[in-house]
Design an enzyme around this catalytic site. Structure first.
Site, PDB file in Angstrom:
ATOM      1  N   ARG A 144       0.865  -1.182   0.000  1.00 47.75           N
ATOM      2  CA  ARG A 144       0.000   0.000   0.000  1.00 47.75           C
ATOM      3  C   ARG A 144       0.899   1.228   0.000  1.00 47.75           C
ATOM      4  O   ARG A 144       2.031   1.189   0.486  1.00 47.75           O
ATOM      5  CB  ARG A 144      -0.896   0.022   1.235  1.00 47.75           C
ATOM      6  CG  ARG A 144      -1.820  -1.187   1.370  1.00 47.75           C
ATOM      7  CD  ARG A 144      -2.622  -1.089   2.661  1.00 47.75           C
ATOM      8  NE  ARG A 144      -3.545  -2.213   2.819  1.00 47.75           N
ATOM      9  CZ  ARG A 144      -3.287  -3.308   3.519  1.00 47.75           C
ATOM     10  NH1 ARG A 144      -2.102  -3.434   4.129  1.00 47.75           N
ATOM     11  NH2 ARG A 144      -4.183  -4.268   3.615  1.00 47.75           N
ATOM     12  N   LYS A 168      -2.257  -2.404   8.070  1.00 54.43           N
ATOM     13  CA  LYS A 168      -3.455  -1.904   8.737  1.00 54.43           C
ATOM     14  C   LYS A 168      -3.581  -2.524  10.124  1.00 54.43           C
ATOM     15  O   LYS A 168      -3.243  -3.680  10.338  1.00 54.43           O
ATOM     16  CB  LYS A 168      -4.698  -2.230   7.912  1.00 54.43           C
ATOM     17  CG  LYS A 168      -4.831  -1.398   6.640  1.00 54.43           C
ATOM     18  CD  LYS A 168      -6.154  -1.672   5.960  1.00 54.43           C
ATOM     19  CE  LYS A 168      -6.349  -0.754   4.763  1.00 54.43           C
ATOM     20  NZ  LYS A 168      -7.650  -0.982   4.087  1.00 54.43           N
ATOM     21  N   HIS A 238      -1.925   2.398  -6.291  1.00 53.02           N
ATOM     22  CA  HIS A 238      -2.520   1.169  -5.757  1.00 53.02           C
ATOM     23  C   HIS A 238      -2.743   0.125  -6.848  1.00 53.02           C
ATOM     24  O   HIS A 238      -2.859  -1.068  -6.554  1.00 53.02           O
ATOM     25  CB  HIS A 238      -3.855   1.502  -5.075  1.00 53.02           C
ATOM     26  CG  HIS A 238      -4.216   0.549  -3.971  1.00 53.02           C
ATOM     27  ND1 HIS A 238      -3.531   0.496  -2.773  1.00 53.02           N
ATOM     28  CD2 HIS A 238      -5.191  -0.388  -3.885  1.00 53.02           C
ATOM     29  CE1 HIS A 238      -4.072  -0.431  -2.000  1.00 53.02           C
ATOM     30  NE2 HIS A 238      -5.080  -0.997  -2.646  1.00 53.02           N
ATOM     31  N   ARG A 241      -0.281  -2.570  -6.717  1.00 52.77           N
ATOM     32  CA  ARG A 241      -0.607  -3.601  -5.721  1.00 52.77           C
ATOM     33  C   ARG A 241      -1.608  -4.599  -6.302  1.00 52.77           C
ATOM     34  O   ARG A 241      -1.449  -5.811  -6.141  1.00 52.77           O
ATOM     35  CB  ARG A 241      -1.172  -2.928  -4.470  1.00 52.77           C
ATOM     36  CG  ARG A 241      -1.656  -3.876  -3.374  1.00 52.77           C
ATOM     37  CD  ARG A 241      -2.007  -3.055  -2.139  1.00 52.77           C
ATOM     38  NE  ARG A 241      -2.891  -3.741  -1.207  1.00 52.77           N
ATOM     39  CZ  ARG A 241      -2.471  -4.521  -0.214  1.00 52.77           C
ATOM     40  NH1 ARG A 241      -1.193  -4.745  -0.046  1.00 52.77           N
ATOM     41  NH2 ARG A 241      -3.349  -5.078   0.615  1.00 52.77           N
ATOM     42  N   HIS A 264      -4.150  -9.055   3.974  1.00 52.19           N
ATOM     43  CA  HIS A 264      -5.612  -9.021   4.079  1.00 52.19           C
ATOM     44  C   HIS A 264      -6.059  -9.824   5.302  1.00 52.19           C
ATOM     45  O   HIS A 264      -5.647 -10.969   5.473  1.00 52.19           O
ATOM     46  CB  HIS A 264      -6.265  -9.618   2.836  1.00 52.19           C
ATOM     47  CG  HIS A 264      -6.216  -8.709   1.649  1.00 52.19           C
ATOM     48  ND1 HIS A 264      -6.393  -9.160   0.349  1.00 52.19           N
ATOM     49  CD2 HIS A 264      -6.028  -7.366   1.548  1.00 52.19           C
ATOM     50  CE1 HIS A 264      -6.296  -8.148  -0.485  1.00 52.19           C
ATOM     51  NE2 HIS A 264      -6.070  -7.050   0.216  1.00 52.19           N
ATOM     52  N   TYR A 273      -9.396 -10.955  -6.869  1.00 52.51           N
ATOM     53  CA  TYR A 273      -8.377 -11.049  -7.914  1.00 52.51           C
ATOM     54  C   TYR A 273      -8.511 -12.322  -8.750  1.00 52.51           C
ATOM     55  O   TYR A 273      -7.931 -12.401  -9.831  1.00 52.51           O
ATOM     56  CB  TYR A 273      -6.981 -10.983  -7.297  1.00 52.51           C
ATOM     57  CG  TYR A 273      -6.707  -9.688  -6.576  1.00 52.51           C
ATOM     58  CD1 TYR A 273      -6.577  -8.499  -7.288  1.00 52.51           C
ATOM     59  CD2 TYR A 273      -6.613  -9.642  -5.195  1.00 52.51           C
ATOM     60  CE1 TYR A 273      -6.346  -7.290  -6.631  1.00 52.51           C
ATOM     61  CE2 TYR A 273      -6.380  -8.447  -4.533  1.00 52.51           C
ATOM     62  CZ  TYR A 273      -6.249  -7.278  -5.252  1.00 52.51           C
ATOM     63  OH  TYR A 273      -6.027  -6.096  -4.602  1.00 52.51           O
TER      64      TYR A 273
END
Length: 293
Positions: A144, A168, A238, A241, A264, A273
């Site tokens: 990110r 995150k 992004h 990514r 994730h 994806y």
């Protein structure tokens, strides 16, 4: 203390949300508070009918189901906060329906497009070497923009071929680096970064601007946008990514491994994806199956 400020502290310190998420929640709540003020309502008195009227007005503005879902999530969070902190005794958002969000498939670059973008970087200046190392690293590790901007020197383990990423929720993960990214990082760290360093600003961050300070997210975005214009391509930082994940799955990587590499929390986020691989399989079927020819 004003409720909005108390709510911001709650999101940051108790819910551990990232700055950008906090800003989005606060913006949504401020918009709703404005609606309450315009209708002579106060925090302690609004009910489910008022919430539904507000959402209805948002719909009339043509907001997408995704945007509406985000606003409802913000309102639910705010109502839980009001009840938890005893600003009111009930939670009027309990029966607020959440609209279904349609699947949004991310934009990706082809492998050839990634190469063309990277090849357009001017390597005659230290900031060019920096950008080559920067964007190689983002694509190589699926980072990110916030993760690469906050990357510190102590998080690099080039001899081992890995980096430590703070993602995150302040969760750390270790990600392997590709050979191309290692090469350009080595060139940048040995040659270009010392030229960008200023004795008055000894930064521990990996990527620096021409003033010797940490390269901001805005600076990274601006530089990448200029490259895309040269390449005549559409996308964002992004998108590198997204491309990283898509190309891994296309090459045979398993979904769980890609989830771990991306950081994730939920594998359903990674599953988006697989859409590209499904489309490619269908194209191959229609191209080569004898009953389709």
């Amino acid at each position: 203390m004003m409720i909005n400020k108390a709510y911001e502290i709650y999101l940051t310190l108790e819910k551990h949300l990232q700055k950008r998420s906090v800003e989005e929640y606060i913006r949504d709540v401020n918009e709703y508070v404005t609606f309450l003020n315009e209708n002579n309502l106060v925090i302690s008195d609004f009910n489910i009918t008022d919430l539904e009227l507000y959402i209805s007005r948002c719909k009339s503005r043509g907001l997408s189901s995704y945007a509406l879902a985000r606003k409802i999530s913000s309102l639910r969070s705010f109502c839980r906060f009001l009840q938890l902190k005893e600003y009111r005794n009930d939670n009027p958002s309990t029966f607020l329906e959440q609209p279904k969000k349609g699947t949004i498939y991310p934009t990706v670059f082809s492998e050839e497009e990634v190469d063309s973008i990277l090849e357009l970087i001017d390597l005659s200046k230290p900031i060019g070497i920096r950008d080559r190392a920067l964007f190689e690293l983002i694509y190589s590790c699926g980072l990110r923009i916030s993760e690469v901007a906050s990357l510190t020197m102590e998080s690099l383990f080039l001899n081992e071929g890995i980096i430590k990423i703070r993602g995150k929720g302040d969760k750390d993960r270790y990600v392997p680096i590709g050979d191309a990214a290692i090469y350009w990082l080595d060139v940048y760290l040995k040659d270009s970064r010392p030229k960008l360093m200023k004795s008055s600003c000894l930064s521990t961050f990996c990527f620096l601007n021409n003033r010797g300070q940490v390269l901001s997210r805005k600076g990274i975005w601006k530089n990448f946008k200029a490259l895309l214009q040269k390449a005549n391509l559409e996308g964002k930082v992004h998108t590198l990514r997204h491309s990283f994940a898509t190309h891994l799955l296309k090459g045979g990587a398993d979904l769980r491994s890609v989830q771990e590499l991306l950081g994730h929390a939920d594998i359903s986020t990674t599953q988006v994806y697989t859409h590209y691989n499904t489309n490619e399989l269908e194209d191959q079927y229609r191209k080569y199956h004898p009953y389709e020819n």
